[in-house]
Design an enzyme around this catalytic site. Sequence first.
Site, PDB file in Angstrom:
ATOM      1  N   GLU A 153      -3.565 -12.502   3.913  1.00 24.01           N
ATOM      2  CA  GLU A 153      -3.165 -11.458   2.957  1.00 24.01           C
ATOM      3  C   GLU A 153      -2.117 -10.539   3.560  1.00 24.01           C
ATOM      4  OE1 GLU A 153      -3.107  -7.542   0.977  1.00 24.01           O
ATOM      5  OE2 GLU A 153      -3.733  -7.985   3.039  1.00 24.01           O
ATOM      6  N   GLU A 154      -2.226 -10.285   4.856  1.00 21.53           N
ATOM      7  CA  GLU A 154      -1.322  -9.340   5.508  1.00 21.53           C
ATOM      8  C   GLU A 154       0.068  -9.917   5.749  1.00 21.53           C
ATOM      9  OE1 GLU A 154      -2.006  -6.362   5.798  1.00 21.53           O
ATOM     10  OE2 GLU A 154      -4.145  -6.048   6.120  1.00 21.53           O
TER      11      GLU A 154
END
EC number: 3.4.17.-
Length: 460
Positions: free
Chosen positions: A207-208
């Site tokens: 996600e990052e």
Amino acid sequence: MQKTYIWALVSLLASSLVDARSAVFDQTPLDIGGSDDSFDSIARIDPNNNDLLKSEMDKVIASSELLSLHRALVEIKSISDNEQAVGGFLMDYLYSKNFTVEKQYVDYDDPTGKPIRSNRRFNIYAYPGNSASPGIILTSHIDTVPPFIPYSLSHPESASFKRDDILISGRGTVDDKASVACQVIAAMDHLEKHPDIPIGLLFVVSEEVGGRGMSTFSNSRLNSGTYHTIIFGEPTERALVAGHKGMVSFTIRVHGKPAHSGYPWLGRSAVSEMLPILTEVDRLGDIPVSQGGLPSSEKYGRTTLNIGFMSGGVAANVVAEEAVANVAVRLAAGNPEDAKDIIFRAIRNAATKHRKDATVVISNGLERPKGDIEVIFGLEAYGVVDIDADVDGFNVTTVNYGTDVPHWKIYGDNVKRYLYGPGTIFVAHGKNEALTVGELEAGLEGYKTLVAKAAERERS
């Protein structure tokens, strides 16, 4: 790393039946923490007695399923693209709680954009028994930003010890392992009380760094479209998020001509050409659209830009041959394609104002440049994301950061999407990332409320 993983797993699962992998959900009452009579005497502990304080704080964590799970997750390093260890731990934990667990590998991209299969990272999709298509899904991400910061406990100096004030610090304590732990326990609590209403858990990687984990799930058979409620976890200070800004990213690459710095007119400095371009780019969120700026909105405020990285040249006595800058844009209104047009025009105008014969082109960054100045837009781009916030009892806010919400393709009508979690974004990604025991446990109660509301929808 292996020792940390084994210790965490053994400490959490010592009393569990690990071989029960996909049976009827365990009906054993949960011990999820909260006030406990055994800790009534803690208030009399001298907070300046470090050894005794540490011992009692450890007891508080060990006494709670929620706090113990959170600690185990945080103690396992899981920087983006290296989530295998925490994923393996979480799978075993969910197996031990009688969830059926599916592992979904997530590809990498090589420098040319070609996908590469690897077992270093995978999504986790869990559900009770054979209920592979639940109507309610809780989801968070298990990757963190660097660097890894070890788990630690502390307590503010005060006249008395308060359980809720224990500060839990370390990378991922807030973003996003607080939500992961709360969602697991909230799901277990729900299934204990309402085994007839299945609930799913989705924990994704990456996600990052662009959302590849969620995109992989979204484009797979696991995204069945049978859900009516999706609850996303991010640090929102326990408020429901009514929406967040959109995202556009781009790189500017300027190609100059090297020369001796004593005779700069024999070359062309890429750094000197980059500076006026960045000056113009930096103000695009502050000027109206009528003057070439990016749009704003009443709900999300103004569009903001961050020039997060810049490099150029090789030495002070050499005219710079190349300069590069990376920029992130948080869109407050409009669509990404219009924003890209505005950005490109601003770069071209600034470049040609500085040097009339400058050539500015949009590039993929891989082929031989066809101009002096390349603009390379990132693959991830989306407009503002409106999210549901219709459950009573919560504060409502908007946020400026990106999430996995836009990466999940929704199939079906009237699907509710909620974004919620304990902790604040203002410490996430920082050296001081932390939240208190009280905040974490209050976050769990919020998830329980959202799940209960979703269960009501299913019954109706």
